[in-house]
Motif scaffolding. Sequence first.
Motif, PDB file in Angstrom:
ATOM      1  N   THR A 245     -13.039  21.645 -12.864  1.00 31.38           N
ATOM      2  CA  THR A 245     -12.374  21.693 -14.163  1.00 31.38           C
ATOM      3  C   THR A 245     -10.902  21.997 -13.945  1.00 31.38           C
ATOM      4  O   THR A 245     -10.558  23.007 -13.339  1.00 31.38           O
ATOM      5  CB  THR A 245     -12.997  22.781 -15.059  1.00 31.38           C
ATOM      6  OG1 THR A 245     -14.372  22.479 -15.251  1.00 31.38           O
ATOM      7  CG2 THR A 245     -12.294  22.857 -16.394  1.00 31.38           C
TER       8      THR A 245
ATOM      9  N   ASP B 127     -18.387  24.497 -28.179  1.00 26.33           N
ATOM     10  CA  ASP B 127     -17.145  25.096 -28.677  1.00 26.33           C
ATOM     11  C   ASP B 127     -16.113  24.056 -29.127  1.00 26.33           C
ATOM     12  O   ASP B 127     -14.978  24.400 -29.431  1.00 26.33           O
ATOM     13  CB  ASP B 127     -16.530  26.026 -27.639  1.00 26.33           C
ATOM     14  CG  ASP B 127     -16.129  25.319 -26.355  1.00 26.33           C
ATOM     15  OD1 ASP B 127     -16.405  24.115 -26.217  1.00 26.33           O
ATOM     16  OD2 ASP B 127     -15.550  25.986 -25.485  1.00 26.33           O
TER      17      ASP B 127
ATOM     18  N   ARG C  63     -17.216  19.211 -25.032  1.00 27.40           N
ATOM     19  CA  ARG C  63     -18.196  20.303 -25.022  1.00 27.40           C
ATOM     20  C   ARG C  63     -18.598  20.581 -26.464  1.00 27.40           C
ATOM     21  O   ARG C  63     -17.781  21.004 -27.275  1.00 27.40           O
ATOM     22  CB  ARG C  63     -17.582  21.558 -24.392  1.00 27.40           C
ATOM     23  CG  ARG C  63     -17.154  21.335 -22.985  1.00 27.40           C
ATOM     24  CD  ARG C  63     -16.750  22.563 -22.237  1.00 27.40           C
ATOM     25  NE  ARG C  63     -16.084  23.583 -23.014  1.00 27.40           N
ATOM     26  CZ  ARG C  63     -15.460  24.617 -22.469  1.00 27.40           C
ATOM     27  NH1 ARG C  63     -15.403  24.746 -21.169  1.00 27.40           N
ATOM     28  NH2 ARG C  63     -14.877  25.520 -23.220  1.00 27.40           N
TER      29      ARG C  63
ATOM     30  N   GLY D 278      -8.634  21.574 -16.676  1.00 20.93           N
ATOM     31  CA  GLY D 278      -8.066  21.940 -17.962  1.00 20.93           C
ATOM     32  C   GLY D 278      -9.072  21.862 -19.088  1.00 20.93           C
ATOM     33  O   GLY D 278     -10.038  21.113 -19.019  1.00 20.93           O
ATOM     34  N   ILE D 279      -8.825  22.681 -20.112  1.00 20.88           N
ATOM     35  CA  ILE D 279      -9.651  22.679 -21.311  1.00 20.88           C
ATOM     36  C   ILE D 279      -8.706  22.593 -22.494  1.00 20.88           C
ATOM     37  O   ILE D 279      -7.801  23.416 -22.631  1.00 20.88           O
ATOM     38  CB  ILE D 279     -10.535  23.931 -21.394  1.00 20.88           C
ATOM     39  CG1 ILE D 279     -11.475  23.976 -20.192  1.00 20.88           C
ATOM     40  CG2 ILE D 279     -11.315  23.961 -22.701  1.00 20.88           C
ATOM     41  CD1 ILE D 279     -12.271  25.231 -20.063  1.00 20.88           C
ATOM     42  N   LEU D 280      -8.903  21.583 -23.324  1.00 19.76           N
ATOM     43  CA  LEU D 280      -8.012  21.330 -24.459  1.00 19.76           C
ATOM     44  C   LEU D 280      -8.823  21.239 -25.738  1.00 19.76           C
ATOM     45  O   LEU D 280     -10.013  20.909 -25.710  1.00 19.76           O
ATOM     46  CB  LEU D 280      -7.270  20.006 -24.236  1.00 19.76           C
ATOM     47  CG  LEU D 280      -6.450  19.904 -22.948  1.00 19.76           C
ATOM     48  CD1 LEU D 280      -6.027  18.469 -22.715  1.00 19.76           C
ATOM     49  CD2 LEU D 280      -5.252  20.799 -23.013  1.00 19.76           C
TER      50      LEU D 280
ATOM     51  N   MET E 203     -14.420  21.690 -27.557  1.00 18.48           N
ATOM     52  CA  MET E 203     -13.258  21.567 -26.677  1.00 18.48           C
ATOM     53  C   MET E 203     -13.490  20.395 -25.721  1.00 18.48           C
ATOM     54  O   MET E 203     -14.621  20.004 -25.469  1.00 18.48           O
ATOM     55  CB  MET E 203     -13.046  22.846 -25.869  1.00 18.48           C
ATOM     56  CG  MET E 203     -12.837  24.088 -26.706  1.00 18.48           C
ATOM     57  SD  MET E 203     -11.256  24.127 -27.502  1.00 18.48           S
ATOM     58  CE  MET E 203     -10.278  24.889 -26.263  1.00 18.48           C
ATOM     59  N   VAL E 204     -12.403  19.850 -25.189  1.00 21.04           N
ATOM     60  CA  VAL E 204     -12.472  18.771 -24.213  1.00 21.04           C
ATOM     61  C   VAL E 204     -12.198  19.361 -22.837  1.00 21.04           C
ATOM     62  O   VAL E 204     -11.186  20.021 -22.633  1.00 21.04           O
ATOM     63  CB  VAL E 204     -11.429  17.674 -24.528  1.00 21.04           C
ATOM     64  CG1 VAL E 204     -11.387  16.638 -23.425  1.00 21.04           C
ATOM     65  CG2 VAL E 204     -11.733  17.027 -25.858  1.00 21.04           C
ATOM     66  N   GLU E 205     -13.119  19.139 -21.914  1.00 22.15           N
ATOM     67  CA  GLU E 205     -12.958  19.636 -20.548  1.00 22.15           C
ATOM     68  C   GLU E 205     -12.501  18.476 -19.670  1.00 22.15           C
ATOM     69  O   GLU E 205     -13.157  17.449 -19.597  1.00 22.15           O
ATOM     70  CB  GLU E 205     -14.280  20.201 -20.042  1.00 22.15           C
ATOM     71  CG  GLU E 205     -14.143  20.880 -18.710  1.00 22.15           C
ATOM     72  CD  GLU E 205     -15.355  21.729 -18.358  1.00 22.15           C
ATOM     73  OE1 GLU E 205     -15.410  22.197 -17.225  1.00 22.15           O
ATOM     74  OE2 GLU E 205     -16.232  21.913 -19.224  1.00 22.15           O
TER      75      GLU E 205
ATOM     76  N   PHE F 268     -13.341  13.273 -18.292  1.00 20.59           N
ATOM     77  CA  PHE F 268     -13.407  14.331 -19.294  1.00 20.59           C
ATOM     78  C   PHE F 268     -14.653  14.174 -20.140  1.00 20.59           C
ATOM     79  O   PHE F 268     -15.287  13.121 -20.134  1.00 20.59           O
ATOM     80  CB  PHE F 268     -12.152  14.349 -20.178  1.00 20.59           C
ATOM     81  CG  PHE F 268     -11.996  13.176 -21.095  1.00 20.59           C
ATOM     82  CD1 PHE F 268     -12.525  13.206 -22.369  1.00 20.59           C
ATOM     83  CD2 PHE F 268     -11.297  12.058 -20.690  1.00 20.59           C
ATOM     84  CE1 PHE F 268     -12.377  12.129 -23.220  1.00 20.59           C
ATOM     85  CE2 PHE F 268     -11.140  10.978 -21.534  1.00 20.59           C
ATOM     86  CZ  PHE F 268     -11.681  11.016 -22.796  1.00 20.59           C
TER      87      PHE F 268
END
Length: 74
Positions: free
Chosen positions: A62, A30, A27, A64-66, A32-34, A24
């Motif tokens: 990818t 924005d 980013r 998930g994005i959290l 966010m964690v990819e 992971f």
Amino acid sequence: MNIRELAKKLAVEYKLPRADRYDFYLRDFDNMVEVLGWVQDPSADMNDYRGREMLFPKRWVTIGILPARTSVHV
């Protein structure tokens, strides 16, 4: 605990798709964690590899994005 173990724990806890390996990164644009997973290449035709299953092409995808404030129990 290394980053790959932490990424796997994150993927399991948030019920993301399964993968052979996990990674992971944050980013910055924005916040966010990819979460990335090492999976079979979804764009490859698996019929081309029939009888040679060990040679299936894999790639980082990818899964998930959290939010960056996501927590994981260690």
